[in-house]
Design a protein around this motif. Structure first.
Motif, PDB file in Angstrom:
ATOM      1  N   CYS A 188       0.836  -1.204   0.000  1.00 33.02           N
ATOM      2  CA  CYS A 188       0.000   0.000   0.000  1.00 33.02           C
ATOM      3  C   CYS A 188       0.868   1.251   0.000  1.00 33.02           C
ATOM      4  CB  CYS A 188      -0.906  -0.031   1.225  1.00 33.02           C
ATOM      5  SG  CYS A 188      -1.842   1.476   1.461  1.00 33.02           S
ATOM      6  N   TRP A 227       0.075   4.136   0.976  1.00 30.29           N
ATOM      7  CA  TRP A 227      -0.169   5.012   2.124  1.00 30.29           C
ATOM      8  C   TRP A 227       0.587   4.543   3.355  1.00 30.29           C
ATOM      9  CZ3 TRP A 227      -5.591   7.515   2.855  1.00 30.29           C
ATOM     10  CH2 TRP A 227      -5.961   8.171   1.673  1.00 30.29           C
ATOM     11  N   CYS A 228       0.558   3.219   3.599  1.00 25.29           N
ATOM     12  CA  CYS A 228       1.113   2.712   4.855  1.00 25.29           C
ATOM     13  C   CYS A 228       2.327   1.823   4.625  1.00 25.29           C
ATOM     14  CB  CYS A 228       0.034   1.940   5.613  1.00 25.29           C
ATOM     15  SG  CYS A 228      -0.554   0.480   4.727  1.00 25.29           S
ATOM     16  N   CYS A 232      -5.169   1.861   8.240  1.00 24.61           N
ATOM     17  CA  CYS A 232      -5.062   2.564   6.973  1.00 24.61           C
ATOM     18  C   CYS A 232      -6.384   2.556   6.207  1.00 24.61           C
ATOM     19  CB  CYS A 232      -3.965   1.903   6.135  1.00 24.61           C
ATOM     20  SG  CYS A 232      -3.731   2.694   4.550  1.00 24.61           S
ATOM     21  N   HIS A 292      -6.765   3.486   3.193  1.00 26.69           N
ATOM     22  CA  HIS A 292      -6.524   3.284   1.759  1.00 26.69           C
ATOM     23  C   HIS A 292      -6.632   1.809   1.394  1.00 26.69           C
ATOM     24  CE1 HIS A 292      -5.130   4.271  -2.215  1.00 26.69           C
ATOM     25  NE2 HIS A 292      -4.060   3.513  -2.107  1.00 26.69           N
ATOM     26  N   CYS A 293      -5.971   0.957   2.170  1.00 24.00           N
ATOM     27  CA  CYS A 293      -5.957  -0.475   1.854  1.00 24.00           C
ATOM     28  C   CYS A 293      -6.920  -1.249   2.744  1.00 24.00           C
ATOM     29  CB  CYS A 293      -4.549  -1.030   2.012  1.00 24.00           C
ATOM     30  SG  CYS A 293      -3.912  -0.883   3.691  1.00 24.00           S
TER      31      CYS A 293
HETATM   32 ZN   LIG Z   1      -2.561   0.992   3.602  1.00 25.66          ZN
END
Ligand SMILES: [Zn+2]
Length: 67
Positions: A14, A16-17, A46, A48-49
């Motif tokens: 991911c 983002w993380c 997170c 996002h994921c």
């Molecule tokens: Zn993530």
């Protein structure tokens, strides 16, 4: 077949993380664009994921410009 660049059986981490499934929130941006720093750093799963640590496939309906 040559998969040197990206093995197909290994999902991308991911963005983002970085695959950690959690992100640290240390500042927030309000509607006027002003950044507020938080005294307490919040660790959240997170968004996002969805906690999987894997980059989700692009979703054409997931447009950040649409509220
Ligand atoms: Zn993530």
């Amino acid at each position: 077949m040559d998969y040197k660049l990206e093995p197909p059986d290994e999902p991308m981490a991911c963005t983002w993380c970085d695959g950690l499934c959690t992100v640290v929130v240390n500042s927030v941006t309000d509607v006027s664009g002003k950044v507020h720093r938080l005294q307490v750093h919040e660790v959240v799963s997170c968004p996002h994921c969805d906690g999987t640590g894997n980059e989700p496939p692009p979703d054409p309906l997931d447009d950040p410009r649409i509220p």
